[in-house]
Design a protein around this motif. Structure first.
Motif, PDB file in Angstrom:
ATOM      1  N   PRO A  34       0.804  -1.235   0.000  1.00  0.00           N
ATOM      2  CA  PRO A  34       0.000   0.000   0.000  1.00  0.00           C
ATOM      3  C   PRO A  34       0.831   1.277   0.000  1.00  0.00           C
ATOM      4  CG  PRO A  34      -0.916  -1.583   1.535  1.00  0.00           C
ATOM      5  CD  PRO A  34       0.340  -2.205   1.005  1.00  0.00           C
ATOM      6  N   ASP A  35       1.968   1.300   0.710  1.00  0.00           N
ATOM      7  CA  ASP A  35       2.739   2.550   0.801  1.00  0.00           C
ATOM      8  C   ASP A  35       3.476   2.894  -0.496  1.00  0.00           C
ATOM      9  OD1 ASP A  35       4.127   0.238   1.411  1.00  0.00           O
ATOM     10  OD2 ASP A  35       5.711   1.309   2.483  1.00  0.00           O
ATOM     11  N   VAL A  36       3.658   1.932  -1.403  1.00  0.00           N
ATOM     12  CA  VAL A  36       4.354   2.253  -2.661  1.00  0.00           C
ATOM     13  C   VAL A  36       3.444   2.125  -3.888  1.00  0.00           C
ATOM     14  CG1 VAL A  36       6.662   1.679  -1.815  1.00  0.00           C
ATOM     15  CG2 VAL A  36       5.254  -0.122  -2.856  1.00  0.00           C
ATOM     16  N   ALA A  37       2.188   1.767  -3.669  1.00  0.00           N
ATOM     17  CA  ALA A  37       1.265   1.596  -4.808  1.00  0.00           C
ATOM     18  C   ALA A  37       1.072   2.933  -5.518  1.00  0.00           C
ATOM     19  CB  ALA A  37      -0.073   1.060  -4.311  1.00  0.00           C
ATOM     20  N   PRO A  38       1.215   2.974  -6.872  1.00  0.00           N
ATOM     21  CA  PRO A  38       1.077   4.240  -7.599  1.00  0.00           C
ATOM     22  C   PRO A  38      -0.353   4.779  -7.623  1.00  0.00           C
ATOM     23  CG  PRO A  38       1.437   2.414  -9.124  1.00  0.00           C
ATOM     24  CD  PRO A  38       1.595   1.849  -7.747  1.00  0.00           C
ATOM     25  N   SER A  39      -1.338   3.931  -7.368  1.00  0.00           N
ATOM     26  CA  SER A  39      -2.741   4.375  -7.271  1.00  0.00           C
ATOM     27  C   SER A  39      -3.507   3.271  -6.550  1.00  0.00           C
ATOM     28  CB  SER A  39      -3.343   4.601  -8.670  1.00  0.00           C
ATOM     29  OG  SER A  39      -3.671   3.356  -9.280  1.00  0.00           O
ATOM     30  N   THR A  40      -4.818   3.416  -6.510  1.00  0.00           N
ATOM     31  CA  THR A  40      -5.623   2.329  -5.929  1.00  0.00           C
ATOM     32  C   THR A  40      -6.536   1.731  -7.008  1.00  0.00           C
ATOM     33  OG1 THR A  40      -7.233   3.956  -5.201  1.00  0.00           O
ATOM     34  CG2 THR A  40      -5.622   3.238  -3.555  1.00  0.00           C
ATOM     35  N   LEU A  41      -6.198   2.021  -8.252  1.00  0.00           N
ATOM     36  CA  LEU A  41      -6.999   1.528  -9.372  1.00  0.00           C
ATOM     37  C   LEU A  41      -6.496   0.137  -9.759  1.00  0.00           C
ATOM     38  CD1 LEU A  41      -9.346   2.809 -10.797  1.00  0.00           C
ATOM     39  CD2 LEU A  41      -7.788   3.657 -12.549  1.00  0.00           C
ATOM     40  N   SER A  42      -7.335  -0.868  -9.541  1.00  0.00           N
ATOM     41  CA  SER A  42      -6.830  -2.238  -9.703  1.00  0.00           C
ATOM     42  C   SER A  42      -7.541  -3.007 -10.799  1.00  0.00           C
ATOM     43  CB  SER A  42      -6.933  -2.989  -8.390  1.00  0.00           C
ATOM     44  OG  SER A  42      -8.046  -2.573  -7.712  1.00  0.00           O
ATOM     45  N   ILE A  43      -6.773  -3.934 -11.366  1.00  0.00           N
ATOM     46  CA  ILE A  43      -7.250  -4.716 -12.509  1.00  0.00           C
ATOM     47  C   ILE A  43      -8.075  -5.896 -12.004  1.00  0.00           C
ATOM     48  CG2 ILE A  43      -6.491  -6.114 -14.475  1.00  0.00           C
ATOM     49  CD1 ILE A  43      -3.877  -4.501 -14.488  1.00  0.00           C
ATOM     50  N   ILE A  44      -9.250  -6.107 -12.603  1.00  0.00           N
ATOM     51  CA  ILE A  44      -9.993  -7.335 -12.306  1.00  0.00           C
ATOM     52  C   ILE A  44      -9.840  -8.282 -13.499  1.00  0.00           C
ATOM     53  CG2 ILE A  44     -11.590  -6.067 -10.806  1.00  0.00           C
ATOM     54  CD1 ILE A  44     -13.696  -6.936 -13.186  1.00  0.00           C
ATOM     55  N   GLY A  45     -10.400  -9.466 -13.386  1.00  0.00           N
ATOM     56  CA  GLY A  45     -10.109 -10.509 -14.371  1.00  0.00           C
ATOM     57  C   GLY A  45     -10.807 -10.418 -15.709  1.00  0.00           C
ATOM     58  N   ARG A  46     -10.744  -9.249 -16.349  1.00  0.00           N
ATOM     59  CA  ARG A  46     -11.280  -9.060 -17.704  1.00  0.00           C
ATOM     60  C   ARG A  46     -10.271  -8.239 -18.490  1.00  0.00           C
ATOM     61  NH1 ARG A  46     -14.007 -11.976 -15.474  1.00  0.00           N
ATOM     62  NH2 ARG A  46     -16.263 -12.189 -15.343  1.00  0.00           N
ATOM     63  N   TYR A  47      -9.800  -8.788 -19.610  1.00  0.00           N
ATOM     64  CA  TYR A  47      -8.758  -8.131 -20.394  1.00  0.00           C
ATOM     65  C   TYR A  47      -9.101  -8.241 -21.878  1.00  0.00           C
ATOM     66  CZ  TYR A  47      -6.103  -9.756 -16.237  1.00  0.00           C
ATOM     67  OH  TYR A  47      -5.677 -10.049 -14.969  1.00  0.00           O
ATOM     68  N   ILE A  48      -8.759  -7.204 -22.646  1.00  0.00           N
ATOM     69  CA  ILE A  48      -8.692  -7.337 -24.106  1.00  0.00           C
ATOM     70  C   ILE A  48      -7.254  -6.976 -24.448  1.00  0.00           C
ATOM     71  CG2 ILE A  48      -9.510  -6.521 -26.353  1.00  0.00           C
ATOM     72  CD1 ILE A  48     -12.202  -5.874 -25.074  1.00  0.00           C
ATOM     73  N   LEU A  49      -6.544  -7.906 -25.081  1.00  0.00           N
ATOM     74  CA  LEU A  49      -5.095  -7.735 -25.204  1.00  0.00           C
ATOM     75  C   LEU A  49      -4.607  -7.806 -26.639  1.00  0.00           C
ATOM     76  CD1 LEU A  49      -3.943  -9.949 -22.189  1.00  0.00           C
ATOM     77  CD2 LEU A  49      -4.299  -7.470 -22.252  1.00  0.00           C
ATOM     78  N   HIS A  50      -3.512  -7.092 -26.852  1.00  0.00           N
ATOM     79  CA  HIS A  50      -2.824  -7.086 -28.139  1.00  0.00           C
ATOM     80  C   HIS A  50      -1.864  -8.288 -28.165  1.00  0.00           C
ATOM     81  CE1 HIS A  50      -0.086  -5.742 -31.275  1.00  0.00           C
ATOM     82  NE2 HIS A  50      -0.981  -4.828 -31.614  1.00  0.00           N
ATOM     83  N   PRO A  51      -1.754  -8.962 -29.330  1.00  0.00           N
ATOM     84  CA  PRO A  51      -0.918 -10.177 -29.353  1.00  0.00           C
ATOM     85  C   PRO A  51       0.577  -9.936 -29.126  1.00  0.00           C
ATOM     86  CG  PRO A  51      -1.707  -9.630 -31.557  1.00  0.00           C
ATOM     87  CD  PRO A  51      -2.420  -8.722 -30.614  1.00  0.00           C
ATOM     88  N   LEU A  52       1.011  -8.671 -29.209  1.00  0.00           N
ATOM     89  CA  LEU A  52       2.434  -8.388 -28.961  1.00  0.00           C
ATOM     90  C   LEU A  52       2.853  -8.843 -27.546  1.00  0.00           C
ATOM     91  CD1 LEU A  52       4.801  -6.969 -30.493  1.00  0.00           C
ATOM     92  CD2 LEU A  52       4.280  -4.945 -29.122  1.00  0.00           C
ATOM     93  N   GLY A  53       1.904  -8.877 -26.647  1.00  0.00           N
ATOM     94  CA  GLY A  53       2.183  -9.327 -25.278  1.00  0.00           C
ATOM     95  C   GLY A  53       2.782 -10.726 -25.227  1.00  0.00           C
ATOM     96  N   PHE A  54       2.454 -11.564 -26.209  1.00  0.00           N
ATOM     97  CA  PHE A  54       3.006 -12.927 -26.217  1.00  0.00           C
ATOM     98  C   PHE A  54       4.528 -12.903 -26.319  1.00  0.00           C
ATOM     99  CE2 PHE A  54      -1.279 -14.251 -27.958  1.00  0.00           C
ATOM    100  CZ  PHE A  54      -1.667 -14.923 -26.810  1.00  0.00           C
TER     101      PHE A  54
END
Ligand code: UTP
Length: 291
Positions: free
Chosen positions: A196-216
């Motif tokens: 918590p003391d180093v988190a850049p925000s409190t906006l967190s990712i939940i388990g839904r993503y749309i992703l670009h294939p470059l991530g592979f």
């Protein structure tokens, strides 16, 4: 023109240790909320968002998931013979068209990033969705469909996000935000499970993503991150200078069904949201938790 998102990955290779002993022989994703397994909610959400191809990344002991999306001839014949049309429709509707469902094994549960990477040749060079079945969203318009609308505008990598209390940042992937209009936040960085003391925000990712294939390509490196696992967040963070990254505050309520309290909460909320069960659920709550 932006390519359509046609494929979705369902990573179901995890061990579900927080739900032992229930998950010793039963996959966590088959735990039912009211009368439907978690994985079926995720598949229905994907279909409602226009997804045509379902890719499951499984592991040992997960064959119940394959059986769930397959014919059960004995059951179907018995239901037909007994004239149970409604029940028959329920079990038939959920079976995908042949060739529209694929399974690959993760072999070892090395993390979410690794699970997604295992589906790379099934996805190919096109954008894809990832749905974690243990994150269940109760919403008027399904969460992934909300994301598809926004994806048409922004492209790149898009995730569903929510604000969490600061003392919980070490449970989530957290956005380092550059711009936030209250609905959509653009990020310049991502951190997996920061204290918590180093988190850049409190906006967190939940388990839904749309992703670009470059991530592979980034996942090819097989670099371990937080908790010694290959993290999807790290791969997205490493492409953030080349692929725009947005978080969408979804409309609806998310339940963390990977935790016992979240699972219980989902059962209560989904029962209360159902016309056929609402009165019973209210009565039960009054009896067991009066006042
Ligand atoms: P979780 O970390 O919540 O699931 O991963 P887990 O590891 O199964 O559960 P616990 O912490 O031991 O109780 C979220 C999703 O990612 C999948 C899981 O199956 C779950 O749907 N996952 C996770 C994989 O497919 N492979 C992995 O190596 C890790």
């Amino acid at each position: 023109m932006r390519r359509r998102v046609r494929k979705a990955i369902f990573p179901v290779g995890g061990l579900g240790t927080r739900f032992l002993p229930a998950t010793k022989a039963l996959p966590k994703e088959m735990l039912p909320v009211v009368d439907k397994p978690l994985i079926q909610y995720a598949v229905e959400e994907a279909r409602e968002a226009g997804i045509e191809e379902l890719i499951f990344v499984t592991g040992r002991g997960k064959s119940a998931i394959e059986d769930h999306f397959d014919h059960s001839f004995e059951l179907q014949e018995t239901l037909a013979a007994r004239g149970k049309e409604k029940e028959l429709a329920l079990v038939q509707e959920l079976i995908p068209r042949p060739g529209r469902i694929a399974y690959t094994r993760q072999l070892e549960p090395l993390g979410l990033g690794h699970a997604v990477w295992c589906a790379r040749s099934l996805v190919g060079e096109e954008p894809f969705a990832v749905l974690l079945a243990d994150d269940l969203v109760l919403a008027d318009r399904p969460c992934l469909a909300q994301m598809m609308d926004l994806y048409a505008e922004h492209g790149g990598n898009l995730v569903a996000v929510m604000d969490v209390p600061r003392d919980q940042t070490d449970r989530y992937g957290i956005l380092d935000v550059v711009h936030d209009d209250g609905k959509v936040a653009q990020a310049k960085g991502l951190v997996e499970k920061p204290k918590p003391d180093v988190a850049p925000s409190t906006l967190s990712i939940i388990g839904r993503y749309i992703l670009h294939p470059l991530g592979f390509e980034e996942l090819d490196r097989q670099e371990k991150g937080a908790g010694g696992e290959i993290q999807l967040t790290d791969a997205m963070a490493r492409t953030i200078d080349r692929i725009p990254f947005h978080g969408m505050r979804f409309e609806g309520t998310r339940f963390d069904c990977g935790s016992k309290a979240g699972f219980l909460e989902a059962n209560v909320a989904f029962a209360l949201a159902r016309e056929d069960l609402r009165a019973d659920a209210e009565d039960i709550l009054k009896r067991f938790a009066p006042g």
